[in-house]
Design a protein around this motif. Structure first.
Motif, mmCIF file in Angstrom:
data_model
loop_
_atom_site.group_PDB
_atom_site.id
_atom_site.type_symbol
_atom_site.label_atom_id
_atom_site.label_comp_id
_atom_site.label_asym_id
_atom_site.label_seq_id
_atom_site.Cartn_x
_atom_site.Cartn_y
_atom_site.Cartn_z
ATOM 1 N N ALA A 222 4.032 2.703 -2.588
ATOM 2 C CA ALA A 222 2.569 2.777 -2.616
ATOM 3 C C ALA A 222 1.983 2.395 -1.254
ATOM 4 C CB ALA A 222 2.011 1.880 -3.711
ATOM 5 N N LEU A 223 2.563 1.412 -0.614
ATOM 6 C CA LEU A 223 2.059 1.006 0.710
ATOM 7 C C LEU A 223 2.284 2.091 1.752
ATOM 8 C CD1 LEU A 223 3.098 -2.754 0.877
ATOM 9 C CD2 LEU A 223 0.804 -1.804 0.628
ATOM 10 N N ILE A 224 3.433 2.727 1.701
ATOM 11 C CA ILE A 224 3.705 3.829 2.620
ATOM 12 C C ILE A 224 2.722 4.964 2.367
ATOM 13 C CG2 ILE A 224 5.394 5.616 3.230
ATOM 14 C CD1 ILE A 224 7.573 3.470 2.677
ATOM 15 N N GLY A 225 2.493 5.270 1.108
ATOM 16 C CA GLY A 225 1.530 6.310 0.748
ATOM 17 C C GLY A 225 0.122 5.972 1.194
ATOM 18 N N MET A 226 -0.250 4.725 1.026
ATOM 19 C CA MET A 226 -1.588 4.300 1.473
ATOM 20 C C MET A 226 -1.712 4.442 2.990
ATOM 21 S SD MET A 226 -2.338 0.956 -0.882
ATOM 22 C CE MET A 226 -3.791 0.488 0.018
ATOM 23 N N GLY A 227 -0.644 4.112 3.704
ATOM 24 C CA GLY A 227 -0.659 4.262 5.160
ATOM 25 C C GLY A 227 -0.803 5.716 5.563
ATOM 26 N N ALA A 228 -0.066 6.594 4.890
ATOM 27 C CA ALA A 228 -0.164 8.031 5.177
ATOM 28 C C ALA A 228 -1.560 8.542 4.851
ATOM 29 C CB ALA A 228 0.890 8.793 4.382
ATOM 30 N N ALA A 229 -2.117 8.077 3.751
ATOM 31 C CA ALA A 229 -3.469 8.492 3.363
ATOM 32 C C ALA A 229 -4.502 7.983 4.368
ATOM 33 C CB ALA A 229 -3.797 7.984 1.961
ATOM 34 N N ALA A 230 -4.297 6.792 4.883
ATOM 35 C CA ALA A 230 -5.220 6.242 5.883
ATOM 36 C C ALA A 230 -5.176 7.061 7.172
ATOM 37 C CB ALA A 230 -4.889 4.780 6.166
ATOM 38 N N ILE A 231 -3.981 7.494 7.566
ATOM 39 C CA ILE A 231 -3.857 8.346 8.759
ATOM 40 C C ILE A 231 -4.559 9.680 8.521
ATOM 41 C CG2 ILE A 231 -2.195 9.638 10.170
ATOM 42 C CD1 ILE A 231 -0.283 7.205 9.750
ATOM 43 N N LEU A 232 -4.376 10.256 7.328
ATOM 44 C CA LEU A 232 -5.067 11.502 6.981
ATOM 45 C C LEU A 232 -6.582 11.301 6.985
ATOM 46 C CD1 LEU A 232 -5.037 14.448 6.041
ATOM 47 C CD2 LEU A 232 -4.715 13.605 3.693
ATOM 48 N N LEU A 233 -7.029 10.165 6.504
ATOM 49 C CA LEU A 233 -8.460 9.862 6.499
ATOM 50 C C LEU A 233 -9.012 9.823 7.923
ATOM 51 C CD1 LEU A 233 -11.062 9.056 5.034
ATOM 52 C CD2 LEU A 233 -10.232 6.699 5.016
ATOM 53 N N ILE A 234 -8.311 9.191 8.817
ATOM 54 C CA ILE A 234 -8.760 9.126 10.217
ATOM 55 C C ILE A 234 -8.806 10.529 10.821
ATOM 56 C CG2 ILE A 234 -8.121 8.319 12.527
ATOM 57 C CD1 ILE A 234 -6.970 5.784 11.062
ATOM 58 N N GLY A 235 -7.768 11.316 10.578
ATOM 59 C CA GLY A 235 -7.756 12.693 11.070
ATOM 60 C C GLY A 235 -8.893 13.519 10.499
ATOM 61 N N SER A 236 -9.206 13.295 9.241
ATOM 62 C CA SER A 236 -10.305 14.021 8.588
ATOM 63 C C SER A 236 -11.656 13.634 9.177
ATOM 64 C CB SER A 236 -10.297 13.747 7.085
ATOM 65 O OG SER A 236 -9.073 14.163 6.521
ATOM 66 N N LEU A 237 -11.810 12.374 9.526
ATOM 67 C CA LEU A 237 -13.051 11.924 10.164
ATOM 68 C C LEU A 237 -13.202 12.550 11.553
ATOM 69 C CD1 LEU A 237 -12.995 8.192 9.060
ATOM 70 C CD2 LEU A 237 -14.619 9.941 8.301
ATOM 71 N N VAL A 238 -12.091 12.684 12.270
ATOM 72 C CA VAL A 238 -12.124 13.363 13.571
ATOM 73 C C VAL A 238 -12.515 14.829 13.377
ATOM 74 C CG1 VAL A 238 -10.709 14.141 15.519
ATOM 75 C CG2 VAL A 238 -10.508 11.789 14.678
ATOM 76 N N CYS B 273 -6.050 4.550 -4.622
ATOM 77 C CA CYS B 273 -4.994 4.541 -5.647
ATOM 78 C C CYS B 273 -3.983 3.420 -5.409
ATOM 79 C CB CYS B 273 -4.273 5.888 -5.679
ATOM 80 S SG CYS B 273 -5.123 7.139 -6.637
ATOM 81 N N GLY B 274 -3.888 2.967 -4.182
ATOM 82 C CA GLY B 274 -2.987 1.858 -3.889
ATOM 83 C C GLY B 274 -3.348 0.590 -4.638
ATOM 84 N N LEU B 275 -4.567 0.537 -5.145
ATOM 85 C CA LEU B 275 -5.016 -0.636 -5.905
ATOM 86 C C LEU B 275 -4.684 -0.527 -7.391
ATOM 87 C CD1 LEU B 275 -8.554 -1.033 -4.282
ATOM 88 C CD2 LEU B 275 -6.425 -2.184 -3.644
ATOM 89 N N LEU B 276 -4.193 0.621 -7.838
ATOM 90 C CA LEU B 276 -3.918 0.819 -9.259
ATOM 91 C C LEU B 276 -2.920 -0.184 -9.849
ATOM 92 C CD1 LEU B 276 -3.893 4.706 -9.595
ATOM 93 C CD2 LEU B 276 -5.599 3.095 -10.447
ATOM 94 N N PRO B 277 -1.890 -0.613 -9.114
ATOM 95 C CA PRO B 277 -0.986 -1.610 -9.710
ATOM 96 C C PRO B 277 -1.695 -2.908 -10.110
ATOM 97 C CG PRO B 277 0.087 -0.585 -7.846
ATOM 98 C CD PRO B 277 -1.343 -0.108 -7.860
ATOM 99 N N MET B 278 -2.791 -3.219 -9.443
ATOM 100 C CA MET B 278 -3.548 -4.420 -9.820
ATOM 101 C C MET B 278 -4.184 -4.262 -11.200
ATOM 102 S SD MET B 278 -5.484 -5.036 -6.255
ATOM 103 C CE MET B 278 -5.216 -6.619 -5.520
ATOM 104 N N LEU B 279 -4.332 -2.997 -11.636
ATOM 105 C CA LEU B 279 -4.910 -2.721 -12.950
ATOM 106 C C LEU B 279 -3.839 -2.481 -14.009
ATOM 107 C CD1 LEU B 279 -7.728 -0.285 -11.794
ATOM 108 C CD2 LEU B 279 -7.939 -2.725 -12.297
ATOM 109 N N GLY B 280 -2.580 -2.667 -13.621
ATOM 110 C CA GLY B 280 -1.486 -2.531 -14.571
ATOM 111 C C GLY B 280 -0.795 -1.184 -14.549
ATOM 112 N N THR B 281 -1.154 -0.298 -13.658
ATOM 113 C CA THR B 281 -0.506 1.011 -13.553
ATOM 114 C C THR B 281 0.860 0.849 -12.907
ATOM 115 O OG1 THR B 281 -2.687 2.001 -13.249
ATOM 116 C CG2 THR B 281 -0.804 3.359 -12.687
ATOM 117 N N SER B 282 1.822 1.632 -13.383
ATOM 118 C CA SER B 282 3.174 1.518 -12.831
ATOM 119 C C SER B 282 3.190 1.963 -11.373
ATOM 120 C CB SER B 282 4.158 2.372 -13.642
ATOM 121 O OG SER B 282 3.973 3.736 -13.350
ATOM 122 N N GLU B 283 4.149 1.436 -10.638
ATOM 123 C CA GLU B 283 4.263 1.773 -9.218
ATOM 124 C C GLU B 283 4.665 3.225 -9.025
ATOM 125 O OE1 GLU B 283 6.519 -1.059 -6.956
ATOM 126 O OE2 GLU B 283 5.606 -2.736 -8.019
#
Length: 128
Positions: A4-20, A81-91
């Protein structure tokens, strides 16, 4: 949790690219994006002259904007979505949701960018 952390990192990079990409679309629509070989819709037709560049990039700006906004929404949701495990969702489900959102965001952006390139080419050809 590591997936999930790796995915969040990839999503954050995509977000930055999308803002550009959003910034490029805004500059293209206003005519502030000067002809260059780095950003903008760069095809043989749009690079032919300054006029073809301006007309072509203005024509493709709307679809580029749509590509950026859709990708911003998808990548933002993927980060959240990286916050979903805090709500009890499986990894595993969390990692799958992040991956699906990243892929959907990229697909959305690519489809709209292709449409924008076609519009830019048509407009640049007419301006030449």
């Amino acid at each position: 949790m590591e997936d999930a952390l790796i995915g969040m990192g990839a999503a954050a990079i995509l977000l930055i690219g999308s803002l550009v990409l959003l910034r490029v679309a805004r500059r293209a629509s206003s005519g502030a994006l000067k002809r260059n070989h780095t950003v903008g819709i760069r095809t043989v037709q749009t690079l032919a002259s300054d006029e073809a560049w301006a007309v072509g990039n203005r024509a493709g700006a709307k679809t580029t904007f749509i590509a950026a906004v859709g990708s911003i929404i998808g990548s933002s949701l993927a980060v959240l979505c990286g916050l979903l495990p805090m709500l009890g969702t499986s990894e595993d489900l969390t990692a799958a949701a992040i991956a699906c959102l990243i892929l959907a965001s990229c697909g959305w952006a690519v489809c709209w960018l292709i449409a924008g390139s076609r519009a830019a080419n048509r407009a640049a050809e007419e301006a030449s």
